[in-house]
Design a protein around this motif. Sequence first.
Motif, PDB file in Angstrom:
ATOM      1  N   LEU A  35       0.849  -1.190   0.000  1.00  0.00           N
ATOM      2  CA  LEU A  35       0.000   0.000   0.000  1.00  0.00           C
ATOM      3  C   LEU A  35       0.882   1.237   0.000  1.00  0.00           C
ATOM      4  O   LEU A  35       1.988   1.223   0.523  1.00  0.00           O
ATOM      5  CB  LEU A  35      -0.900  -0.003   1.242  1.00  0.00           C
ATOM      6  CG  LEU A  35      -1.910  -1.135   1.311  1.00  0.00           C
ATOM      7  CD1 LEU A  35      -2.624  -1.111   2.661  1.00  0.00           C
ATOM      8  CD2 LEU A  35      -2.921  -1.048   0.180  1.00  0.00           C
ATOM      9  N   THR A  36       0.489   2.301  -0.594  1.00  0.00           N
ATOM     10  CA  THR A  36      -0.836   2.540  -1.093  1.00  0.00           C
ATOM     11  C   THR A  36      -0.877   2.431  -2.618  1.00  0.00           C
ATOM     12  O   THR A  36      -1.898   2.095  -3.195  1.00  0.00           O
ATOM     13  CB  THR A  36      -1.326   3.934  -0.648  1.00  0.00           C
ATOM     14  OG1 THR A  36      -1.326   4.022   0.758  1.00  0.00           O
ATOM     15  CG2 THR A  36      -2.688   4.281  -1.174  1.00  0.00           C
ATOM     16  N   PHE A  39      -2.540  -0.684  -4.854  1.00  0.00           N
ATOM     17  CA  PHE A  39      -3.867  -1.259  -4.600  1.00  0.00           C
ATOM     18  C   PHE A  39      -4.707  -1.431  -5.864  1.00  0.00           C
ATOM     19  O   PHE A  39      -5.421  -2.411  -6.006  1.00  0.00           O
ATOM     20  CB  PHE A  39      -4.625  -0.478  -3.514  1.00  0.00           C
ATOM     21  CG  PHE A  39      -5.315   0.779  -3.969  1.00  0.00           C
ATOM     22  CD1 PHE A  39      -6.671   0.790  -4.235  1.00  0.00           C
ATOM     23  CD2 PHE A  39      -4.594   1.956  -4.110  1.00  0.00           C
ATOM     24  CE1 PHE A  39      -7.300   1.954  -4.644  1.00  0.00           C
ATOM     25  CE2 PHE A  39      -5.214   3.119  -4.507  1.00  0.00           C
ATOM     26  CZ  PHE A  39      -6.576   3.132  -4.790  1.00  0.00           C
ATOM     27  N   PHE A  60      -1.935  -7.300   3.205  1.00  0.00           N
ATOM     28  CA  PHE A  60      -1.286  -6.066   2.776  1.00  0.00           C
ATOM     29  C   PHE A  60      -0.188  -5.643   3.750  1.00  0.00           C
ATOM     30  O   PHE A  60      -0.281  -5.892   4.943  1.00  0.00           O
ATOM     31  CB  PHE A  60      -2.302  -4.919   2.719  1.00  0.00           C
ATOM     32  CG  PHE A  60      -3.377  -5.125   1.700  1.00  0.00           C
ATOM     33  CD1 PHE A  60      -3.221  -4.659   0.399  1.00  0.00           C
ATOM     34  CD2 PHE A  60      -4.555  -5.788   2.026  1.00  0.00           C
ATOM     35  CE1 PHE A  60      -4.211  -4.848  -0.548  1.00  0.00           C
ATOM     36  CE2 PHE A  60      -5.550  -5.986   1.085  1.00  0.00           C
ATOM     37  CZ  PHE A  60      -5.379  -5.508  -0.204  1.00  0.00           C
ATOM     38  N   GLN A  62       2.222  -1.904   4.261  1.00  0.00           N
ATOM     39  CA  GLN A  62       2.361  -0.530   3.788  1.00  0.00           C
ATOM     40  C   GLN A  62       3.763  -0.054   4.095  1.00  0.00           C
ATOM     41  O   GLN A  62       4.217  -0.077   5.241  1.00  0.00           O
ATOM     42  CB  GLN A  62       1.328   0.392   4.438  1.00  0.00           C
ATOM     43  CG  GLN A  62       1.333   1.781   3.829  1.00  0.00           C
ATOM     44  CD  GLN A  62       0.166   2.634   4.308  1.00  0.00           C
ATOM     45  OE1 GLN A  62      -0.494   2.324   5.300  1.00  0.00           O
ATOM     46  NE2 GLN A  62      -0.079   3.716   3.591  1.00  0.00           N
ATOM     47  N   SER A  64       6.747   3.045   3.032  1.00  0.00           N
ATOM     48  CA  SER A  64       6.867   4.398   2.501  1.00  0.00           C
ATOM     49  C   SER A  64       8.336   4.782   2.393  1.00  0.00           C
ATOM     50  O   SER A  64       9.115   4.547   3.305  1.00  0.00           O
ATOM     51  CB  SER A  64       6.154   5.401   3.413  1.00  0.00           C
ATOM     52  OG  SER A  64       6.355   6.718   2.936  1.00  0.00           O
ATOM     53  N   LYS A  80       2.403  -0.374   7.904  1.00  0.00           N
ATOM     54  CA  LYS A  80       1.428  -1.402   8.258  1.00  0.00           C
ATOM     55  C   LYS A  80       2.074  -2.756   8.032  1.00  0.00           C
ATOM     56  O   LYS A  80       2.562  -3.042   6.947  1.00  0.00           O
ATOM     57  CB  LYS A  80       0.154  -1.286   7.412  1.00  0.00           C
ATOM     58  CG  LYS A  80      -0.929  -2.279   7.832  1.00  0.00           C
ATOM     59  CD  LYS A  80      -1.623  -2.898   6.628  1.00  0.00           C
ATOM     60  CE  LYS A  80      -2.566  -4.008   6.985  1.00  0.00           C
ATOM     61  NZ  LYS A  80      -1.922  -5.294   7.226  1.00  0.00           N
ATOM     62  N   ASP A  96       3.721  -1.051  -6.974  1.00  0.00           N
ATOM     63  CA  ASP A  96       3.337  -0.255  -8.140  1.00  0.00           C
ATOM     64  C   ASP A  96       4.522   0.030  -9.048  1.00  0.00           C
ATOM     65  O   ASP A  96       4.441  -0.128 -10.253  1.00  0.00           O
ATOM     66  CB  ASP A  96       2.628   1.039  -7.729  1.00  0.00           C
ATOM     67  CG  ASP A  96       3.432   1.917  -6.774  1.00  0.00           C
ATOM     68  OD1 ASP A  96       4.483   1.483  -6.257  1.00  0.00           O
ATOM     69  OD2 ASP A  96       2.994   3.053  -6.514  1.00  0.00           O
ATOM     70  N   GLY A 154      -3.434   4.097  -9.624  1.00  0.00           N
ATOM     71  CA  GLY A 154      -3.019   3.897  -8.235  1.00  0.00           C
ATOM     72  C   GLY A 154      -1.881   4.794  -7.796  1.00  0.00           C
ATOM     73  O   GLY A 154      -1.682   5.027  -6.612  1.00  0.00           O
ATOM     74  N   ASP A 156       0.105   8.373  -7.439  1.00  0.00           N
ATOM     75  CA  ASP A 156      -0.464   9.683  -7.128  1.00  0.00           C
ATOM     76  C   ASP A 156       0.513  10.834  -7.301  1.00  0.00           C
ATOM     77  O   ASP A 156       1.717  10.632  -7.443  1.00  0.00           O
ATOM     78  CB  ASP A 156      -0.976   9.680  -5.687  1.00  0.00           C
ATOM     79  CG  ASP A 156       0.167   9.641  -4.674  1.00  0.00           C
ATOM     80  OD1 ASP A 156       0.166  10.487  -3.766  1.00  0.00           O
ATOM     81  OD2 ASP A 156       1.052   8.778  -4.783  1.00  0.00           O
ATOM     82  N   GLY A 159      -1.167  12.504  -3.277  1.00  0.00           N
ATOM     83  CA  GLY A 159      -2.454  11.972  -2.849  1.00  0.00           C
ATOM     84  C   GLY A 159      -3.572  12.077  -3.862  1.00  0.00           C
ATOM     85  O   GLY A 159      -4.649  11.537  -3.652  1.00  0.00           O
ATOM     86  N   ARG A 162      -4.940   9.142  -8.236  1.00  0.00           N
ATOM     87  CA  ARG A 162      -4.818   7.678  -8.161  1.00  0.00           C
ATOM     88  C   ARG A 162      -5.868   6.972  -9.020  1.00  0.00           C
ATOM     89  O   ARG A 162      -5.641   5.893  -9.514  1.00  0.00           O
ATOM     90  CB  ARG A 162      -4.950   7.188  -6.722  1.00  0.00           C
ATOM     91  CG  ARG A 162      -3.768   7.509  -5.846  1.00  0.00           C
ATOM     92  CD  ARG A 162      -3.880   6.782  -4.503  1.00  0.00           C
ATOM     93  NE  ARG A 162      -2.957   7.288  -3.526  1.00  0.00           N
ATOM     94  CZ  ARG A 162      -1.680   6.923  -3.425  1.00  0.00           C
ATOM     95  NH1 ARG A 162      -1.191   6.045  -4.258  1.00  0.00           N
ATOM     96  NH2 ARG A 162      -0.912   7.440  -2.496  1.00  0.00           N
TER      97      ARG A 162
END
Length: 170
Positions: A35-36, A39, A60, A62, A64, A80, A96, A154, A156, A159, A162
């Motif tokens: 994520l993110t 997705f 999943f 997450q 970053s 996550k 991604d 998906g 961005d 934010g 997507r």
Amino acid sequence: MRTLYTEDQIAQRIDEMAKEIARDLPADFLMAPVLTGAFVFAADLLRALYRHNSDPYVDFIQLSSYGGSRSSSGVVTLLKDFSIDLTGKTVLLVDDVLDTGRSLHFGKGMILDRGAVEVKTCVFVKKQTGHAEDISCDYIGFDAKADDFLIGYGMDDDGRKRGVPLLGAG
């Protein structure tokens, strides 16, 4: 925004990837989308896998490394964690974009440290950059230029965008 790949091109390539993955991996593998950004790709890949008689478990994580920026910070943060035990599992790590390679490298190492027997990697798009980490990818959807800032499907821009149904470059 410049269109790199259309909705039809994306659907066709995901179906091809799903066919390869369904052929290569055991029936009880775990699909682990990151994520993110992954997705949308992961949802379409999961449906395509089902059409090719593969119905993986899904959990999943997450990660970053961008933090709202257009370039990687160089540090991967786990936001996550997995919800299930990975011991003895074959895991398909789905992301991604392969850019610096740090997220895939971090995720793959974490999964192996948790007892998975095998980790395969799958990315929607691989940027033609030099990778900071020594990582190869087992399944690659598309290629993009090193300087393309990817938007849509998906991915961005701080934010937003997507939900754009194609892959573009800004």
